[in-house]
Design a protein around this motif. Structure first.
Motif, PDB file in Angstrom:
ATOM      1  N   GLN A  63      27.923  26.536  11.047  1.00  0.00           N
ATOM      2  CA  GLN A  63      26.920  25.529  10.729  1.00  0.00           C
ATOM      3  C   GLN A  63      27.189  24.228  11.480  1.00  0.00           C
ATOM      4  O   GLN A  63      26.261  23.566  11.951  1.00  0.00           O
ATOM      5  N   ARG A  64      28.476  23.884  11.634  1.00  0.00           N
ATOM      6  CA  ARG A  64      28.835  22.655  12.361  1.00  0.00           C
ATOM      7  C   ARG A  64      28.418  22.770  13.827  1.00  0.00           C
ATOM      8  O   ARG A  64      27.857  21.821  14.402  1.00  0.00           O
ATOM      9  N   ILE A  65      28.689  23.942  14.432  1.00  0.00           N
ATOM     10  CA  ILE A  65      28.274  24.159  15.819  1.00  0.00           C
ATOM     11  C   ILE A  65      26.746  24.136  15.923  1.00  0.00           C
ATOM     12  O   ILE A  65      26.172  23.583  16.871  1.00  0.00           O
TER      13      ILE A  65
ATOM     14  N   ILE B  74      29.221  19.687  22.561  1.00  0.00           N
ATOM     15  CA  ILE B  74      29.163  21.126  22.255  1.00  0.00           C
ATOM     16  C   ILE B  74      30.367  21.841  22.854  1.00  0.00           C
ATOM     17  O   ILE B  74      31.035  22.642  22.191  1.00  0.00           O
ATOM     18  N   ALA B  75      30.657  21.541  24.126  1.00  0.00           N
ATOM     19  CA  ALA B  75      31.784  22.185  24.794  1.00  0.00           C
ATOM     20  C   ALA B  75      33.088  21.866  24.080  1.00  0.00           C
ATOM     21  O   ALA B  75      33.939  22.749  23.890  1.00  0.00           O
ATOM     22  N   ALA B  76      33.250  20.618  23.655  1.00  0.00           N
ATOM     23  CA  ALA B  76      34.478  20.213  22.958  1.00  0.00           C
ATOM     24  C   ALA B  76      34.627  20.968  21.640  1.00  0.00           C
ATOM     25  O   ALA B  76      35.712  21.463  21.305  1.00  0.00           O
ATOM     26  N   ALA B  77      33.531  21.051  20.883  1.00  0.00           N
ATOM     27  CA  ALA B  77      33.585  21.723  19.582  1.00  0.00           C
ATOM     28  C   ALA B  77      33.886  23.216  19.734  1.00  0.00           C
ATOM     29  O   ALA B  77      34.711  23.778  18.993  1.00  0.00           O
ATOM     30  N   ILE B  78      33.253  23.859  20.702  1.00  0.00           N
ATOM     31  CA  ILE B  78      33.474  25.289  20.905  1.00  0.00           C
ATOM     32  C   ILE B  78      34.900  25.557  21.383  1.00  0.00           C
ATOM     33  O   ILE B  78      35.569  26.473  20.892  1.00  0.00           O
ATOM     34  N   ASN B  79      35.381  24.748  22.323  1.00  0.00           N
ATOM     35  CA  ASN B  79      36.758  24.925  22.811  1.00  0.00           C
ATOM     36  C   ASN B  79      37.759  24.773  21.679  1.00  0.00           C
ATOM     37  O   ASN B  79      38.713  25.553  21.550  1.00  0.00           O
TER      38      ASN B  79
ATOM     39  N   ILE C 185      37.567  27.808  19.244  1.00  0.00           N
ATOM     40  CA  ILE C 185      38.142  29.038  19.788  1.00  0.00           C
ATOM     41  C   ILE C 185      39.665  28.951  19.788  1.00  0.00           C
ATOM     42  O   ILE C 185      40.356  29.917  19.442  1.00  0.00           O
ATOM     43  N   ALA C 186      40.197  27.772  20.158  1.00  0.00           N
ATOM     44  CA  ALA C 186      41.654  27.598  20.148  1.00  0.00           C
ATOM     45  C   ALA C 186      42.208  27.669  18.726  1.00  0.00           C
ATOM     46  O   ALA C 186      43.333  28.124  18.508  1.00  0.00           O
ATOM     47  N   GLY C 187      41.414  27.212  17.752  1.00  0.00           N
ATOM     48  CA  GLY C 187      41.899  27.192  16.367  1.00  0.00           C
ATOM     49  C   GLY C 187      41.309  28.280  15.500  1.00  0.00           C
ATOM     50  O   GLY C 187      41.193  28.119  14.281  1.00  0.00           O
ATOM     51  N   VAL C 188      40.962  29.411  16.107  1.00  0.00           N
ATOM     52  CA  VAL C 188      40.284  30.469  15.358  1.00  0.00           C
ATOM     53  C   VAL C 188      41.160  31.020  14.234  1.00  0.00           C
ATOM     54  O   VAL C 188      40.654  31.390  13.163  1.00  0.00           O
ATOM     55  N   ALA C 189      42.479  31.056  14.451  1.00  0.00           N
ATOM     56  CA  ALA C 189      43.366  31.566  13.403  1.00  0.00           C
ATOM     57  C   ALA C 189      43.309  30.680  12.162  1.00  0.00           C
ATOM     58  O   ALA C 189      43.284  31.169  11.017  1.00  0.00           O
ATOM     59  N   THR C 190      43.283  29.369  12.378  1.00  0.00           N
ATOM     60  CA  THR C 190      43.196  28.427  11.261  1.00  0.00           C
ATOM     61  C   THR C 190      41.858  28.576  10.534  1.00  0.00           C
ATOM     62  O   THR C 190      41.797  28.563   9.295  1.00  0.00           O
TER      63      THR C 190
ATOM     64  N   THR D  28      39.154  17.801  25.437  1.00  0.00           N
ATOM     65  CA  THR D  28      39.193  18.849  26.457  1.00  0.00           C
ATOM     66  C   THR D  28      37.782  19.325  26.788  1.00  0.00           C
ATOM     67  O   THR D  28      37.449  19.581  27.947  1.00  0.00           O
ATOM     68  N   GLY D  29      36.940  19.423  25.761  1.00  0.00           N
ATOM     69  CA  GLY D  29      35.575  19.885  25.975  1.00  0.00           C
ATOM     70  C   GLY D  29      34.780  18.968  26.884  1.00  0.00           C
ATOM     71  O   GLY D  29      34.004  19.433  27.725  1.00  0.00           O
ATOM     72  N   ARG D  30      34.961  17.660  26.727  1.00  0.00           N
ATOM     73  CA  ARG D  30      34.221  16.713  27.562  1.00  0.00           C
ATOM     74  C   ARG D  30      34.640  16.858  29.029  1.00  0.00           C
ATOM     75  O   ARG D  30      33.795  16.888  29.929  1.00  0.00           O
ATOM     76  N   LEU D  31      35.933  16.944  29.267  1.00  0.00           N
ATOM     77  CA  LEU D  31      36.418  17.086  30.633  1.00  0.00           C
ATOM     78  C   LEU D  31      35.959  18.418  31.232  1.00  0.00           C
ATOM     79  O   LEU D  31      35.571  18.478  32.402  1.00  0.00           O
ATOM     80  N   THR D  32      35.990  19.462  30.417  1.00  0.00           N
ATOM     81  CA  THR D  32      35.522  20.772  30.889  1.00  0.00           C
ATOM     82  C   THR D  32      34.035  20.725  31.225  1.00  0.00           C
ATOM     83  O   THR D  32      33.591  21.301  32.226  1.00  0.00           O
TER      84      THR D  32
END
Length: 584
Positions: free
Chosen positions: A229-231, A204-209, A212-217, A122-126
């Motif tokens: 650190q990964r970002i 970067i966009a893919a990792a951030i998206n 954010i979607a998996g913030v609860a996890t 999703t990040g790449r397409l975004t």
């Protein structure tokens, strides 16, 4: 060539592009003119009645200067006017082209089959739809005009040079081939580096998206520091890629400056000697010295222009690459609109996902009559949801035939097909809007009464009424403000509002409590009237009232029948039933 493809994409704005180009050229001609007037003014002061202007009929030196003053004012005014015009038109043109690219890319993505999305983040397409389109817009906004004005400078100034002194013109133009060669050399060096920059931006966009979607996890596993650190690591890779590109583009400017200096010194010294020897008029010498800067100094900014160009073309290649992705599942020329009654026939269906070696479905044969309620059960990975994906034409079966109402599924237009199938999937998606808008998404023409009736059938009206803002409650991104059961009930209401002849419930009650499930089961009797219902469930209590239950195992139908008949067979279904009812 990528640039020509980008320009051809703006053919619909050809008139504005021509007008913007004319404004750029005229602006640059006005920009060059003051240097010529300075040389003429020097000639007036020195030669007075014998000056160049005097030859036009104005012999009084003061009148000559007044005339030059008026001309200077008009030229500066003209330059300002045409600067406004070219800035406005180029910027508007850039906005229109970026708008068309973004909308066309998004439209193209929506037509892609599900196989495409399996291989894309999703990040790449975004990143392509946002960052790359914006980067291309920046080049069209600034770089295209800069290139055009450099060309205008070379042609216009070159004409004046050759008119005054062919020898000095040749000397002044000597650095230009070096500059152009250097530009192409650095462009070839920079191209792969900027391509890597765009890829890293997508990562970067893919990792951030994703985060954010998996913030609860992330929070539940206390991995905040790890993910930061990964970002940071991915961002550092982006910085490194940019630094590599910047090293190349930064080296271009000093090289250009030295080439410019060579041409300027040649005009300055040799032209001065010719003037001292009486071979060149003082005013003409002044014109050439000033115009040398106008000729060569614009090349100094060529490094920035080339930087914009390379970034823009790297983005354009990603955009055009996306647009060139083939649409595998699309209507053929004979596909037609048709009203479905709900009968379905699968004959010898075999399907294998590209990422897998074993078939997800193998030799599937079954018939579903219009108005029947049919269920598919089996373990995870047995092929239940794959049947639904084939019915929705998310994929094409490699072998076999699917018919709806006796007609091949490929002869029915995709829009018509999907508009007549209501799907409530296990992974339900809600938009960041009100509950009312999410339900009404199933039918834009529905009235408020119809929305409420759909919610009542889905057993959603009661919990909605208890919310402070009722149907106007915002659900948050992906329904984050609601429970899983509430999300599924809203999704069911949305599908029911569509009033489709075929309704598919793919684990639609998996997240609801037993009481709500029982209420939905009761509603299903009303829902089923006049339509075909397909149930997919792990929870067998959901399907006991189905007219026909098909048990799948490793992509094959191993048993079929009603609930009571399947229990009598004492086969796979009975094993699943005993496991779920605690009889094992």
């Amino acid at each position: 060539m990528t640039l020509f493809k980008v320009l051809s994409y703006g053919k619909g704005f050809k008139g504005q592009a021509i007008w913007a180009s004319i404004c750029s050229v005229v602006n640059k001609l006005f920009d060059i003119a003051p240097e010529i007037l300075i040389g003429i003014a020097i000639d007036v002061v020195i030669n007075q009645e014998d000056s160049f202007v005097a030859a036009l009929g104005i012999t009084d030196p003061k009148q000559q200067l007044y005339l030059l003053g008026v001309m200077t004012f008009l030229i500066w005014a003209g330059e300002s006017i045409f600067q406004y015009l070219y800035l406005r038109n180029w910027r508007e043109l850039a906005q229109k082209i970026q708008h068309r690219f973004r909308v066309d890319c998004y439209g193209h993505i929506q037509k892609m089959d599900m196989r495409f999305f399996e291989d894309q983040s999703t990040g790449r397409l975004t990143a392509i739809l946002n960052d790359d389109v914006n980067q291309l817009e920046r080049f069209l906004n600034i770089g295209a005009n800069d290139i055009l004005q450099v060309v205008t400078s070379v042609v216009a100034v070159g004409a004046v040079f050759f008119l005054i002194s062919t020898k000095l013109a040749l000397l002044a133009f000597t650095p230009i081939p070096v500059i152009i060669f250097g530009a192409f050399y650095f462009q070839r060096k920079a191209e792969p580096r900027y391509a890597e920059v765009r890829e890293k931006a997508g990562q970067i966009a893919a990792a951030i998206n994703t985060n954010i979607a998996g913030v609860a996890t992330i929070k539940s596993f206390t991995k905040e520091d790890h993910e930061q650190q990964r970002i940071a690591d991915i961002s550092q890779q982006y910085v490194a890629a940019n630094e590599s590109a910047i090293r190349i583009s930064s080296a271009f400017t000093p090289v250009i400056r030295m080439a410019i200096l060579t041409g300027f010194l040649a005009t300055f010294i040799i032209g001065g000697l010719d003037t001292l020897n009486g071979e060149l008029a003082v005013g003409a010498y002044g014109v050439l010295v000033f115009l040398t800067q106008r000729l060569l100094w614009p090349f100094r900014d060529l490094a920035n222009t080339m930087d914009l160009y390379e970034r823009g073309m790297a983005s354009a290649r990603r955009i055009l690459g996306l647009l060139d992705e083939p649409i595998r599942i699309k209507d053929h020329h004979q596909a037609a609109d048709t009203v479905l009654s709900g009968s379905i026939n699968l004959r010898d269906i075999t399907f294998t996902y590209e990422s897998q070696s074993k078939p997800a479905l193998q030799d599937i044969n079954l018939t579903i009559k219009a108005g029947e309620t049919v269920a598919f059960v089996g373990q995870t990975g047995s092929g239940k949801s794959t049947i639904i994906k084939l019915l929705m034409r998310y994929y094409h079966a490699q072998n076999g035939q699917i018919n709806l109402d006796g007609r091949s599924i490929e002869d029915i237009s995709i829009t018509t097909l999907r508009s007549q199938i209501g799907l409530v999937s296990q992974s339900t998606f809600l938009f960041n809007a009100s509950i009312y808008d999410n339900i009404r998404y199933g039918n834009d023409n529905a009235s408020e009464t119809q929305v409420r009736e759909a919610a009542q059938l889905a057993e959603a009206d009661d919990f909605i009424a208890r919310l402070d803002q009722g149907y106007q409650t915002l659900v948050g991104e992906q329904g984050v403000k609601l429970s899983g059961g509430q999300i599924q009930r809203i999704a069911l209401a949305r599908a029911l509002l569509k009033n489709p002849p075929i309704l598919i419930l793919d684990e639609a009650t998996s997240a609801v409590d037993n009481e709500t499930e029982a209420a939905i089961q009761k509603s299903l009797k009303k829902i089923a009237a006049g339509r075909t219902i397909i149930l997919i469930a792990h929870r067998l209590s959901t399907v006991v009232h189905a007219d026909q239950i098909h048990v799948l195992d490793h992509g094959q139908i191993v048993e079929s029948g009603t609930h009571s008949k399947l229990l009598q067979l004492q086969g796979r279904y009975q094993q699943l039933w005993h496991i779920q009812t605690g009889q094992v």
